[in-house]
Design a protein around this motif. Structure first.
Motif, PDB file in Angstrom:
ATOM      1  N   ASP A 196      -9.912 -12.642  -5.942  1.00  0.00           N
ATOM      2  CA  ASP A 196      -8.555 -12.264  -6.327  1.00  0.00           C
ATOM      3  C   ASP A 196      -7.930 -13.460  -7.030  1.00  0.00           C
ATOM      4  OD1 ASP A 196      -6.719  -9.755  -5.078  1.00  0.00           O
ATOM      5  OD2 ASP A 196      -5.585 -11.401  -6.003  1.00  0.00           O
ATOM      6  N   TYR A 197      -6.919 -13.222  -7.879  1.00  0.00           N
ATOM      7  CA  TYR A 197      -6.270 -14.384  -8.501  1.00  0.00           C
ATOM      8  C   TYR A 197      -5.141 -14.929  -7.665  1.00  0.00           C
ATOM      9  CZ  TYR A 197      -2.611 -11.375 -10.834  1.00  0.00           C
ATOM     10  OH  TYR A 197      -1.600 -10.504 -11.143  1.00  0.00           O
ATOM     11  N   GLN A 230      -9.622  -2.900   2.832  1.00  0.00           N
ATOM     12  CA  GLN A 230     -10.835  -2.181   2.417  1.00  0.00           C
ATOM     13  C   GLN A 230     -12.082  -3.007   2.698  1.00  0.00           C
ATOM     14  OE1 GLN A 230      -8.440  -3.151   0.529  1.00  0.00           O
ATOM     15  NE2 GLN A 230      -9.327  -4.539  -0.981  1.00  0.00           N
ATOM     16  N   LEU A 242      -4.121  -4.392 -14.554  1.00  0.00           N
ATOM     17  CA  LEU A 242      -4.497  -5.481 -15.468  1.00  0.00           C
ATOM     18  C   LEU A 242      -3.821  -5.277 -16.828  1.00  0.00           C
ATOM     19  CD1 LEU A 242      -8.322  -5.760 -14.603  1.00  0.00           C
ATOM     20  CD2 LEU A 242      -6.446  -7.207 -13.798  1.00  0.00           C
ATOM     21  N   LEU A 257     -10.115 -16.101  -8.649  1.00  0.00           N
ATOM     22  CA  LEU A 257     -10.525 -15.927 -10.049  1.00  0.00           C
ATOM     23  C   LEU A 257      -9.732 -14.799 -10.710  1.00  0.00           C
ATOM     24  CD1 LEU A 257     -12.387 -13.162 -10.079  1.00  0.00           C
ATOM     25  CD2 LEU A 257     -14.160 -14.703  -9.356  1.00  0.00           C
ATOM     26  N   ASP A 258      -9.783 -14.833 -12.042  1.00  0.00           N
ATOM     27  CA  ASP A 258      -9.124 -13.785 -12.816  1.00  0.00           C
ATOM     28  C   ASP A 258     -10.102 -12.623 -12.954  1.00  0.00           C
ATOM     29  OD1 ASP A 258      -7.951 -12.150 -14.686  1.00  0.00           O
ATOM     30  OD2 ASP A 258      -7.339 -13.788 -15.999  1.00  0.00           O
ATOM     31  N   ALA A 259      -9.690 -11.464 -12.486  1.00  0.00           N
ATOM     32  CA  ALA A 259     -10.591 -10.299 -12.495  1.00  0.00           C
ATOM     33  C   ALA A 259     -10.994  -9.898 -13.912  1.00  0.00           C
ATOM     34  CB  ALA A 259      -9.917  -9.114 -11.805  1.00  0.00           C
ATOM     35  N   SER A 268     -10.868  -1.455  -6.330  1.00  0.00           N
ATOM     36  CA  SER A 268      -9.994  -0.299  -6.151  1.00  0.00           C
ATOM     37  C   SER A 268      -8.552  -0.664  -6.459  1.00  0.00           C
ATOM     38  CB  SER A 268     -10.162   0.274  -4.744  1.00  0.00           C
ATOM     39  OG  SER A 268      -9.038   0.083  -3.980  1.00  0.00           O
ATOM     40  N   VAL A 317      -3.027 -13.787  -1.366  1.00  0.00           N
ATOM     41  CA  VAL A 317      -3.701 -12.533  -1.014  1.00  0.00           C
ATOM     42  C   VAL A 317      -5.070 -12.838  -0.382  1.00  0.00           C
ATOM     43  CG1 VAL A 317      -4.944 -10.672  -2.177  1.00  0.00           C
ATOM     44  CG2 VAL A 317      -2.514 -10.933  -2.573  1.00  0.00           C
ATOM     45  N   GLU A 336       0.824  -1.215   0.000  1.00  0.00           N
ATOM     46  CA  GLU A 336       0.000   0.000   0.000  1.00  0.00           C
ATOM     47  C   GLU A 336       0.857   1.264   0.000  1.00  0.00           C
ATOM     48  OE1 GLU A 336      -3.959   0.421   1.921  1.00  0.00           O
ATOM     49  OE2 GLU A 336      -3.283  -1.343   3.022  1.00  0.00           O
ATOM     50  N   VAL A 390      -8.671  -7.961  -3.879  1.00  0.00           N
ATOM     51  CA  VAL A 390      -8.903  -7.524  -2.491  1.00  0.00           C
ATOM     52  C   VAL A 390      -7.645  -7.110  -1.738  1.00  0.00           C
ATOM     53  CG1 VAL A 390     -11.037  -8.794  -2.179  1.00  0.00           C
ATOM     54  CG2 VAL A 390      -8.869  -9.934  -1.718  1.00  0.00           C
ATOM     55  N   GLY A 391      -6.455  -7.405  -2.306  1.00  0.00           N
ATOM     56  CA  GLY A 391      -5.230  -7.044  -1.580  1.00  0.00           C
ATOM     57  C   GLY A 391      -5.232  -7.657  -0.190  1.00  0.00           C
ATOM     58  N   GLU A 399     -16.265  -7.959  -4.352  1.00  0.00           N
ATOM     59  CA  GLU A 399     -15.073  -7.106  -4.453  1.00  0.00           C
ATOM     60  C   GLU A 399     -14.028  -7.829  -5.301  1.00  0.00           C
ATOM     61  OE1 GLU A 399     -13.057  -5.748  -0.856  1.00  0.00           O
ATOM     62  OE2 GLU A 399     -11.437  -4.962  -2.103  1.00  0.00           O
TER      63      GLU A 399
HETATM   64  C1  SAM Z   1      -2.887  -2.788  -5.992  1.00  0.00           C
HETATM   65  S1  SAM Z   1      -3.710  -4.151  -5.280  1.00  0.00           S
HETATM   66  C2  SAM Z   1      -5.177  -3.385  -4.731  1.00  0.00           C
HETATM   67  C3  SAM Z   1      -5.717  -4.033  -3.499  1.00  0.00           C
HETATM   68  C4  SAM Z   1      -6.890  -3.311  -2.868  1.00  0.00           C
HETATM   69  N1  SAM Z   1      -8.075  -3.309  -3.691  1.00  0.00           N
HETATM   70  C5  SAM Z   1      -6.507  -1.881  -2.486  1.00  0.00           C
HETATM   71  O1  SAM Z   1      -7.050  -0.927  -3.031  1.00  0.00           O
HETATM   72  O2  SAM Z   1      -5.631  -1.756  -1.613  1.00  0.00           O
HETATM   73  C6  SAM Z   1      -4.230  -5.088  -6.681  1.00  0.00           C
HETATM   74  C7  SAM Z   1      -4.954  -6.364  -6.331  1.00  0.00           C
HETATM   75  O3  SAM Z   1      -5.493  -6.913  -7.536  1.00  0.00           O
HETATM   76  C8  SAM Z   1      -5.169  -8.285  -7.626  1.00  0.00           C
HETATM   77  N2  SAM Z   1      -5.108  -8.610  -9.046  1.00  0.00           N
HETATM   78  C9  SAM Z   1      -4.259  -8.127  -9.990  1.00  0.00           C
HETATM   79  N3  SAM Z   1      -4.502  -8.687 -11.178  1.00  0.00           N
HETATM   80  C10 SAM Z   1      -5.544  -9.538 -10.997  1.00  0.00           C
HETATM   81  C11 SAM Z   1      -6.259 -10.414 -11.856  1.00  0.00           C
HETATM   82  N4  SAM Z   1      -5.965 -10.521 -13.159  1.00  0.00           N
HETATM   83  N5  SAM Z   1      -7.268 -11.126 -11.325  1.00  0.00           N
HETATM   84  C12 SAM Z   1      -7.578 -11.037 -10.010  1.00  0.00           C
HETATM   85  N6  SAM Z   1      -6.937 -10.253  -9.147  1.00  0.00           N
HETATM   86  C13 SAM Z   1      -5.930  -9.495  -9.642  1.00  0.00           C
HETATM   87  C14 SAM Z   1      -3.855  -8.421  -6.898  1.00  0.00           C
HETATM   88  O4  SAM Z   1      -3.613  -9.754  -6.480  1.00  0.00           O
HETATM   89  C15 SAM Z   1      -4.057  -7.456  -5.737  1.00  0.00           C
HETATM   90  O5  SAM Z   1      -4.711  -8.062  -4.676  1.00  0.00           O
END
Ligand code: SAM
Length: 478
Positions: free
Chosen positions: A215-216, A186, A268, A240-242, A262, A220, A134, A181-182, A178
């Motif tokens: 989240d993938y 949040q 991506l 899952l893949d976002a 967020s 995390v 973060e 989720v990091g 969501e």
């Molecule tokens: C910068 S973090 C943001 C976390 C949180 N939402 C925040 O605002 O602090 C990005 C998040 O997106 C996830 N992420 C990135 N690419 C992804 C994908 N293709 N599918 C699913 N999750 C993904 C990462 O694993 C990470 O948890």
């Protein structure tokens, strides 16, 4: 020769000699002293504000199929570099580089495998740096943790549910999704606020809530589950893949009251397209390590430079822990493999070239959209290079199908709001610790959302002063 100076604001803010003259003039002087046919050259100045990025101070990018090329200068670093000398050297010979892949589109680049590795082995990276992810985000904290913003959103949900309830149209299960989720920070803020506001509101919505964390990275998700442990009964998690949420959440079609995202869209995969001199090009890239740094990296793991690409690919396939197990002669422990990972990432650069597109309709934007969607944006005036935000767009389209007719998608992220903004400032890619960041093509998402019958609005994140975060809201048109 065409000169495209993109950091417009800097011309006003800095002394000109700190800016245009230091970056562009030496390039023109170097060109003058070379045998280059000047009509074949574009010179581009960007202020690359990401301290960690994929560029050299000066890069040369061929524009295929002929002999035209672009000289790209990072204006931020111009004052502390010998721009003229660097340009002359690049014009006279190919630089020494250790390539890690063949040419490919932006979405195909191995930087996305580095990105995925970062999220799947986040604990190892953070332990080694002593810094949480973060701290690399804008404002050093995710805006999704903002209580006031979460509270406002929750009260809007309550109001919509009250109205549906009054018409006996409120489903028993109240779903919220969501994506990305990091560490779950949040989700916790949202769930804590929700429980508290529901207690005051008195309609028992918390007991009907299903919060789906997606989240993938399973690592995390484990972290996030721990963070929201006190809400365990209300929370499920999905790996899952976002970019394709429907693959796992097909059962949610038309059911989600809120899809909450967020700082994910900017993380991506994306291609970049350019419209230069009346012709459309795709930006192709290939990852490389500059030879001097590569030699030092190879020596640090008792390997030859030729062996480096093999070790990088092994790292991306196995992760640092298994790499140490697989090659103990080079990586005596996990820490050594992590050091190799971080160093390789830090010196990794992208070589780029422009490849002509035969027609926009032959370019696949997402499974359901062709490049034709981009024509009004690409052909909107002077030359332009823009992100296509393929991953964000695919995610957005798929997510809209999950929304309840009265549901909404809320996304805090780095958005380009006006297509013209691509002409005035650098929008990525940059490196945030071990991950990749690219601003998201807001006009493109809005265009696609509106065509699907949604109102799509952007507003600056209201609950913090300053910063670049924008909130996108998409909701079915009445
Ligand atoms: C910068 S973090 C943001 C976390 C949180 N939402 C925040 O605002 O602090 C990005 C998040 O997106 C996830 N992420 C990135 N690419 C992804 C994908 N293709 N599918 C699913 N999750 C993904 C990462 O694993 C990470 O948890």
């Amino acid at each position: 020769m065409l000169i495209d100076f993109r950091p417009h604001a800097r011309l006003r803010r800095e002394q000109p000699e700190d800016c245009f003259e230091a970056s562009i003039v030496p390039v023109v002087t170097a060109l003058k002293g070379s045998s280059t046919e000047l009509s074949k050259v574009r010179v581009v100045g960007d202020w690359v504000h990401y301290r960690n990025n994929f560029r050299d101070v000066v890069d040369i990018r061929p524009i295929l199929p002929g002999e035209d090329f672009e000289i790209a200068v990072d204006v931020r670093r111009a004052n502390s570099s010998s721009i003229g000398e660097l340009t002359s050297t690049l014009l006279s010979r190919q630089p020494d580089r250790v390539f890690l892949e063949e040419w490919g589109t932006g979405t195909e680049s191995l930087v996305w495998r580095f990105n995925a590795l970062y999220w799947s082995a986040l604990d190892l990276w953070e332990k080694a740096t002593g810094r949480g992810y973060e701290q690399a985000l804008p404002g050093e904290e995710s805006d999704a943790r903002n209580r006031a913003a979460a509270g406002e959103l929750i009260l809007e949900l309550f109001a919509a549910w009250d109205r549906l309830g009054a018409d006996a149209a409120l489903p028993e299960q109240l779903y919220i999704v969501e994506l990305g989720v990091g560490n779950g920070g949040q989700a916790k803020v949202f769930l804590d606020e929700f429980r508290e506001l529901d207690r005051r509101h008195g309609k028992g919505y918390y007991a009907r809530l299903h919060y789906l964390m997606c989240d993938y990275s399973t690592h995390v998700l484990d972290l996030a589950r721990e963070t929201v442990a006190e809400h365990a009964e209300r929370v499920s998690s999905f790996a899952l893949d976002a970019t394709r949420p429907r693959t796992s959440l097909g059962f949610m079609q038309g059911k989600a009251f809120l899809i909450y995202i967020s700082n994910v869209y900017d993380n991506l995969p994306t291609d970049e397209l350019a419209y230069l001199g009346g012709r459309t090009y795709q930006v192709h890239s290939r990852a490389y390590l500059p030879s001097e740094e590569a030699a030092a990296l190879a020596a640090s793991v008792s390997a030859s430079v030729e062996e480096l690409p093999g070790f990088v690919h092994k790292l991306l396939r196995l992760g640092p822990s298994l790499l140490a197990d697989a090659c103990p002669g080079h990586f005596p422990d996990v820490e050594a493999a992590i050091r190799f990972w971080q160093q390789a990432w830090s010196i990794l650069r992208l070589d780029e070239r422009y490849v002509p597109l035969s027609g926009l309709d032959s370019y696949t934007l997402t499974d359901s959209l062709t490049g034709e969607t981009l024509r009004p944006l690409l052909e909107s005036g002077a030359d332009i290079r823009m992100h296509v935000s393929n991953g964000a767009l695919a995610s957005f389209e798929d997510s809209l199908a999950l929304l309840h007719p009265f549901g909404k998608l809320v996304c805090h992220d780095l958005f380009v709001n006006d297509v013209g903004d691509y002409r005035t400032a650098f929008r990525g890619p940059g490196k945030y610790d071990g991950s990749v960041v690219n601003w998201v093509n807001g006009p493109l998402l809005a265009h696609v959302g509106r065509r699907r019958g949604f109102d799509v609005n952007y507003e600056r994140f209201r609950h913090r002063n300053g910063g670049n975060i924008v909130t996108m809201t998409a909701q079915a048109r009445d």
